[in-house]
Enzyme design. Structure first.
Site, mmCIF file in Angstrom:
data_model
loop_
_atom_site.group_PDB
_atom_site.id
_atom_site.type_symbol
_atom_site.label_atom_id
_atom_site.label_comp_id
_atom_site.label_asym_id
_atom_site.label_seq_id
_atom_site.Cartn_x
_atom_site.Cartn_y
_atom_site.Cartn_z
ATOM 1 N N ASP A 181 0.820 -1.218 0.000
ATOM 2 C CA ASP A 181 0.000 0.000 0.000
ATOM 3 C C ASP A 181 0.853 1.267 0.000
ATOM 4 O OD1 ASP A 181 -2.399 -1.470 0.132
ATOM 5 O OD2 ASP A 181 -2.264 -1.608 2.315
ATOM 6 N N ARG A 214 -1.252 2.829 15.946
ATOM 7 C CA ARG A 214 -1.601 3.891 14.997
ATOM 8 C C ARG A 214 -1.507 5.304 15.558
ATOM 9 N NH1 ARG A 214 -0.050 0.636 11.749
ATOM 10 N NH2 ARG A 214 -1.412 -0.366 10.231
ATOM 11 N N ASP A 252 -7.851 1.559 10.302
ATOM 12 C CA ASP A 252 -6.633 2.361 10.412
ATOM 13 C C ASP A 252 -6.806 3.773 9.864
ATOM 14 O OD1 ASP A 252 -5.343 0.356 11.710
ATOM 15 O OD2 ASP A 252 -4.417 -0.494 9.918
HETATM 16 N N1 ARG Z 1 -8.440 -5.607 12.449
HETATM 17 C C1 ARG Z 1 -7.300 -5.113 13.131
HETATM 18 C C2 ARG Z 1 -7.488 -3.690 13.528
HETATM 19 O O1 ARG Z 1 -8.306 -3.024 12.991
HETATM 20 C C3 ARG Z 1 -6.018 -5.367 12.394
HETATM 21 C C4 ARG Z 1 -5.798 -4.591 11.145
HETATM 22 C C5 ARG Z 1 -4.534 -5.019 10.520
HETATM 23 N N2 ARG Z 1 -4.183 -4.311 9.331
HETATM 24 C C6 ARG Z 1 -3.708 -4.906 8.232
HETATM 25 N N3 ARG Z 1 -3.353 -4.145 7.263
HETATM 26 N N4 ARG Z 1 -3.605 -6.198 8.112
HETATM 27 O O2 ARG Z 1 -6.833 -3.209 14.403
#
Ligand code: ARG
Length: 395
Positions: free
Chosen positions: A14, A94, A123
């Site tokens: 990404d 984050r 995120d």
């Molecule tokens: N579902 C989890 C969260 O929202 C993990 C996200 C992980 N991100 C990824 N790009 N695999 O915190």
């Protein structure tokens, strides 16, 4: 003058794609920032990749210790498991990444902030909200803005000669010291059992024939020693992750409700988190009254929900932490866990503040508890329920 954007950069699919989009579609110079929260990447490679993509500058910021002490430890105090399962590894990192990133944005006097989050995940919420708390600059998120999907990104990467490692072709991974999230590919069918190749922290084959014991010592709710050895925050986490992972402990597989309403199938490797939270919660039960235990679980749940939902900056967090921190005064002691063939269970606990009284609890002859007192108590305790049943039957 060419405009400048600062991008939170991991070197993955990404964020690599985003560098190119910023340069080509937005005519911007890109400054990349990688914040080390213990993801264990090859940071020389990440820097080299940034350079190869034509970024003007690259920052590497080591935030591992801060991550553990200021983000992970508060989450242990809150026994934070979103929907009773997810230890918030990504969610905790984050806001810290966003804050470090804003410092670079200020220093470099950039014109825009950029990230590689999609419009489907959590995120974007965590990044946008934390960035907004500290800056009014425009936020550019090309994956979201252009509604890009992974196959399109992979094609774009190939066209631009961006190298992508083989795991990233299969799964979308995010990892740090507190856990590793694995999404996508095969796992998008919630009935598919995760294949062994999804896991790198937790052993899934040829597990040890003998149980592994691990003893975790807490001081005021914070883990300070393991197996009798005092360790700094980062070392301690690494140690528990490694030991529990080797015993096959730490895999979570659940259906998660995202902030944006999507249900997703999430698979995690979080050996350290599972052991530390289980042990911490067990110790709390020993040193708190039943009223404290019941009420704290409500506060804990709110804390986890708030942090998961990207609202680290909301004043409610400090309010909740006021309660949580006060509650940790006596959470000092040691918990013994037994790990065997992928399972984990508390098998012992001790604390100088323990509210457990052997003399009261024992079934032996030295008991100081007068059972006769219980008769009247039980009668009054159940009185209203018994009466209600009687009256309702009559009517
Ligand atoms: N579902 C989890 C969260 O929202 C993990 C996200 C992980 N991100 C990824 N790009 N695999 O915190």
């Amino acid at each position: 003058m060419t405009k400048k954007a600062v991008l939170a950069f991991s070197g993955g699919l990404d964020t690599s794609v985003v560098v190119k989009y910023l340069q080509e579609d937005h005519d911007m110079e890109v400054i990349t920032v990688t914040v080390d929260v213990g993801q264990g990447d090859d940071y020389k490679k990440v820097a080299a990749k940034s350079k190869k993509l034509g970024a003007k500058k690259h920052y590497h910021i080591d935030a591992t210790k801060e991550f553990v002490t200021d983000y992970v430890f508060p989450s242990i105090k809150a026994n934070a498991l979103y929907q009773k399962k997810y230890c918030l590894a990504t969610a905790l990192a984050r806001p810290l990444i966003a804050q470090k990133f804003l410092q670079v944005a200020k220093k470099e006097k950039v014109d825009a902030l950029a990230h590689g989050c999609s419009g489907k995940g959590n995120d974007q919420v965590r990044f946008d909200v934390t960035m907004r708390a500290g800056s009014n600059l425009p936020i550019i998120a090309p994956i979201r803005d252009l509604n890009l999907d992974r196959p399109t990104e992979l094609k774009f990467a190939k066209k631009h000669g961006i190298s992508i490692d083989s795991v990233a072709k299969k799964y979308s991974i995010d990892q740090n010291l507190w856990g590793r999230a694995i999404e996508g590919g095969d796992l998008e069918n919630p009935y598919n059992e995760p294949k062994d190749d999804a896991f790198i922290w937790v052993k899934t084959k040829n597990l040890p024939k003998k149980p592994t014991y691990i003893e975790i010592t807490f001081q005021k709710g914070v883990p300070v020693a393991v197996d009798g050895k005092t360790m700094g925050p980062v070392k301690l986490l690494e140690y528990v992750n490694k030991k529990a992972g080797a015993a096959g402990v730490g895999i979570i597989d659940h259906i998660e409700d995202r902030v944006v309403g999507i249900k997703s199938r999430e698979v995690y490797e979080t050996p350290g988190a599972l052991c530390l939270i289980e042990a911490h919660q067990d110790l709390e039960k020993m040193v708190h009254t039943k009223h404290q235990n019941k009420f704290k679980s409500i506060i804990d749940d709110e804390w986890a929900h708030l942090v998961y939902s990207g609202l680290w900056e909301d004043p409610l967090r400090a309010d909740l932490e006021g309660f949580i921190n006060q509650s940790q005064k006596y959470v000092t002691g040691t918990v013994k866990l037994k790990l065997y063939q992928g399972s984990m269970r508390v098998v012992g606990r001790k604390s100088k503040y323990s509210l457990y009284s052997h003399d009261v609890a024992t079934y032996g002859e030295d008991s100081t508890f007068d059972q006769k007192l219980a008769k009247g108590f039980v009668e009054l305790w159940g009185m209203q329920s018994t009466e209600a049943n009687k009256l309702q039957k009559k009517r």
